[in-house]
Design a protein around this motif. Structure first.
Motif, PDB file in Angstrom:
ATOM      1  N   LEU A  32       0.825  -1.205   0.000  1.00 21.00           N
ATOM      2  CA  LEU A  32       0.000   0.000   0.000  1.00 21.00           C
ATOM      3  C   LEU A  32       0.858   1.253   0.000  1.00 21.00           C
ATOM      4  CD1 LEU A  32      -2.793  -1.036   2.534  1.00 21.00           C
ATOM      5  CD2 LEU A  32      -2.986  -0.858   0.056  1.00 21.00           C
ATOM      6  N   SER A  33       1.989   1.208   0.742  1.00 19.84           N
ATOM      7  CA  SER A  33       2.883   2.370   0.752  1.00 19.84           C
ATOM      8  C   SER A  33       3.475   2.609  -0.632  1.00 19.84           C
ATOM      9  CB  SER A  33       3.992   2.147   1.781  1.00 19.84           C
ATOM     10  OG  SER A  33       4.921   3.206   1.777  1.00 19.84           O
ATOM     11  N   ALA A  34       3.880   1.506  -1.276  1.00 23.14           N
ATOM     12  CA  ALA A  34       4.430   1.648  -2.626  1.00 23.14           C
ATOM     13  C   ALA A  34       3.371   2.174  -3.595  1.00 23.14           C
ATOM     14  CB  ALA A  34       4.982   0.308  -3.107  1.00 23.14           C
ATOM     15  N   ARG A  35       2.150   1.624  -3.460  1.00 23.34           N
ATOM     16  CA  ARG A  35       1.066   2.093  -4.328  1.00 23.34           C
ATOM     17  C   ARG A  35       0.749   3.565  -4.068  1.00 23.34           C
ATOM     18  NH1 ARG A  35      -3.956  -1.790  -3.870  1.00 23.34           N
ATOM     19  NH2 ARG A  35      -4.753  -0.175  -5.274  1.00 23.34           N
ATOM     20  N   LEU A  36       0.801   3.928  -2.766  1.00 22.44           N
ATOM     21  CA  LEU A  36       0.524   5.327  -2.427  1.00 22.44           C
ATOM     22  C   LEU A  36       1.578   6.247  -3.026  1.00 22.44           C
ATOM     23  CD1 LEU A  36      -1.127   7.416  -0.882  1.00 22.44           C
ATOM     24  CD2 LEU A  36       0.280   6.915   1.135  1.00 22.44           C
ATOM     25  N   LYS A  37       2.856   5.847  -2.883  1.00 21.90           N
ATOM     26  CA  LYS A  37       3.918   6.674  -3.453  1.00 21.90           C
ATOM     27  C   LYS A  37       3.781   6.777  -4.968  1.00 21.90           C
ATOM     28  CE  LYS A  37       7.307   5.729   0.204  1.00 21.90           C
ATOM     29  NZ  LYS A  37       8.634   5.118   0.511  1.00 21.90           N
ATOM     30  N   ALA A  38       3.512   5.624  -5.597  1.00 26.30           N
ATOM     31  CA  ALA A  38       3.352   5.649  -7.051  1.00 26.30           C
ATOM     32  C   ALA A  38       2.155   6.501  -7.460  1.00 26.30           C
ATOM     33  CB  ALA A  38       3.204   4.218  -7.587  1.00 26.30           C
ATOM     34  N   ALA A  39       1.047   6.351  -6.705  1.00 24.69           N
ATOM     35  CA  ALA A  39      -0.146   7.141  -7.038  1.00 24.69           C
ATOM     36  C   ALA A  39       0.108   8.628  -6.847  1.00 24.69           C
ATOM     37  CB  ALA A  39      -1.326   6.694  -6.167  1.00 24.69           C
ATOM     38  N   VAL A  40       0.813   8.967  -5.750  1.00 21.53           N
ATOM     39  CA  VAL A  40       1.125  10.375  -5.517  1.00 21.53           C
ATOM     40  C   VAL A  40       2.033  10.907  -6.629  1.00 21.53           C
ATOM     41  CG1 VAL A  40       2.315  11.981  -3.981  1.00 21.53           C
ATOM     42  CG2 VAL A  40       0.776  10.256  -3.032  1.00 21.53           C
ATOM     43  N   GLY A  41       3.031  10.090  -7.014  1.00 20.82           N
ATOM     44  CA  GLY A  41       3.917  10.515  -8.091  1.00 20.82           C
ATOM     45  C   GLY A  41       3.168  10.718  -9.401  1.00 20.82           C
ATOM     46  N   ARG A  42       2.292   9.735  -9.709  1.00 15.65           N
ATOM     47  CA  ARG A  42       1.513   9.877 -10.947  1.00 15.65           C
ATOM     48  C   ARG A  42       0.585  11.080 -10.875  1.00 15.65           C
ATOM     49  NH1 ARG A  42       1.147   4.241 -10.296  1.00 15.65           N
ATOM     50  NH2 ARG A  42      -0.968   4.482  -9.463  1.00 15.65           N
TER      51      ARG A  42
END
Length: 530
Positions: A289-299
């Motif tokens: 979830l942290s990785a997805r959150l970081k990726a989502a925030v980056g996107r």
């Protein structure tokens, strides 16, 4: 007389549709009979349906009830049902609204054997259930991540090792074991005391208060598990303020504590799995979830950045934004002078048209015309009066001549008519003289108006009138040229002058000062002369 089916019936009963009533009955039945054990004889059993489900009935000597075993439950049964077999079925009661029928959905099925103990258990279950100890609304949810787990079981059996091992593998937490006997005389009281003892721990005491309790025991016969059917154990489990998991026996073993507990586990190991989550799975989920959150925030930031850039490119420049307003301003400023000049010219023409009707010569001409007309009318009126008097005198003379021959009794009447005629003649003269005086006063008033509007009165107050060589009035200094001959007229006469070089236009005065000066030099207002 009102109809029996009148819609305005005074009854206050709630009106249900058929589907609403059927659904309400279904929910009520399922909540009230969430878990039941039914003993009876299998009737109408024809084996599993093509779908894998089994449909039959259970009956005794007085009643019968429809029963169903779903495909998943059929695969877990230790024996196959047979026609005429006496069994004990555990499940829940539900209804089928399509045909207003109810049935039992069987979850476990076992052959009937221990008749006296089962009857006692059923009697105790009905008694405790009537008191609300098994009410599903009183069951509390288990904490997701407990810090302390309390276990009530035998300290020497394999159950405690399985629980500790399973908890250590999934999520190591602090475990407090309350050792009790799980079989034999007095074991029920020990289990009830252990449950009450855990609930008596203070939240900030020397021994941590458990967040969840597990009451566990291995499998066995009905007699081996009898301690967990004890009324004291059931009441202690129902009164526990700490969420309690019942893990007594194997999956097919049911005791009364299972109904009073907040959660039933099929095995002690299953109870440990219910009590704590898998730490590795949680860490993996958190990492994912942290990785997805970081990726989502980056996107999201990239998308927003691209959107901002696109919007920035789409925005016009400052010159483009101001081009149209600048052009409109220039056009308005260019047209402002022309508009002021045209407005001034229109006002001047209007003033001149109005002033044309107020010229002294025109007023003089009109007064002269009125005087001439008045004189003519006076002459005509005098002539008319004279003719009327002559005509009346001739008539009177004729009448007098003719009346002299009348009898004396008519002389007095003639005399009265003659006096009346004399009075009317005098009134006519008076009316004519009054009309003449009124017309003379009107002419006098017009003459005063003419004198008040004459520019010569303005000259008497200290002003002067400037005329060009053609005798026309000069209205502005800009109309004069250098070395131009002019005539300056005062109240007592006029002089000739010649213009010299210099700034012809006086310095502008504020609007307020010009207004005050105009008010100071303006002639006083005159009231109505009429």
């Amino acid at each position: 007389m009102s109809s029996f089916f009148d819609s305005d019936s005074p009854s206050n009963l709630t009106e249900y549709s058929v589907s609403e009533l059927s659904g309400s009955i279904k929910r009520t039945v399922e909540q009230a009979f969430d878990q039941v054990r039914v003993r009876g004889e299998i009737s109408g059993y024809r084996g599993p349906h093509s779908s894998g489900h089994a449909y039959f009935s259970m009956k005794d000597d007085k009643a019968r009830i429809d029963a169903v075993i779903w495909k998943g439950t059929m695969s877990r049964l230790k024996f196959r049902p047979e026609e005429g077999m006496e069994v004990i079925a555990t499940g829940k009661i539900t209804t089928f609204p399509g045909s207003s029928k109810y049935q039992i959905v069987i979850e476990t099925l076992e052959p009937a054997g221990a008749g006296a103990l089962m009857a006692l258990i059923e009697e105790r279950k009905r008694k405790l259930g009537a008191e609300g100890l098994f009410d599903p609304a009183k069951k509390r949810p288990l904490p997701y991540m407990p810090r302390v787990i309390g276990v009530v079981t035998s300290p020497t059996g394999a159950v405690i090792r399985d629980i500790l091992h399973r908890i250590s593998d999934r999520f190591p937490v602090h475990v407090i074991v309350w050792p009790v006997r799980v079989q034999g005389e007095g074991s029920g009281n020990e289990v009830a005391a252990a449950i009450e003892g855990f609930n008596a721990f203070a939240a900030d005491g020397p021994i941590a208060r458990p967040d969840v309790l597990i009451v566990a025991r291995g499998g066995g016969s009905l007699e081996d598990l009898w301690s967990f059917n004890d009324e004291a154990v059931v009441r202690a489990a129902a009164a526990s303020r700490i969420p309690l998991i019942s893990a007594v026996g194997h999956e097919t073993d049911w005791t009364l504590i299972d109904y009073a507990s907040d959660q039933r586990a099929p095995t002690p190991t299953g109870a440990a799995e219910m009590a704590v989550p898998v730490k590795a799975d949680l860490e993996a989920s958190v990492s994912a979830l942290s990785a997805r959150l970081k990726a989502a925030v980056g996107r999201q930031m990239d998308n927003r950045r691209q959107t901002v850039r696109a919007l920035t490119r789409a925005l016009p420049s400052l010159d483009q934004l101001l081009a149209l307003p600048r052009r409109r301003f220039d056009e308005a400023s260019a047209g402002l002078g022309r508009g002021l000049q045209m407005n001034t010219a229109n006002k001047r023409r209007t003033f001149e048209r109005t002033a044309a009707h107020l010229r002294p010569d025109m007023l003089s001409n009109r007064i002269s015309e009125r005087r001439q007309k008045l004189a003519e009318r006076m002459v005509r009126a005098e002539r008319i009066v004279e003719r009327l008097i002559q005509r009346s005198a001739s008539r009177v003379s004729a009448a007098d001549a003719s009346l002299r021959t009348l009898p004396a009794r008519l002389l007095s009447q003639i005399q009265r008519s003659q006096d009346r005629l004399t009075g009317l003649s005098g009134r006519a003269d008076s009316a004519l003289l009054a009309d003449i005086r009124r017309r003379r006063s009107t002419v006098t008033a017009h003459d005063r108006i003419l004198q008040s509007l004459s520019y010569r009165n303005v000259l008497k107050r200290g002003y002067a009138l400037v005329r060009d060589d053609a005798g026309l009035p000069i209205k502005s200094a800009a109309a004069l040229a250098q070395n131009q001959a002019i005539a300056i007229e005062f109240a007592d006469g006029s002089i000739n002058a010649l213009t010299t070089e210099g700034d012809a236009s006086p310095p502008p005065q504020p609007v307020k000062r010009r207004a005050e000066k105009a008010m100071a030099t303006a002639p006083p207002k005159q009231g109505s002369l009429f």
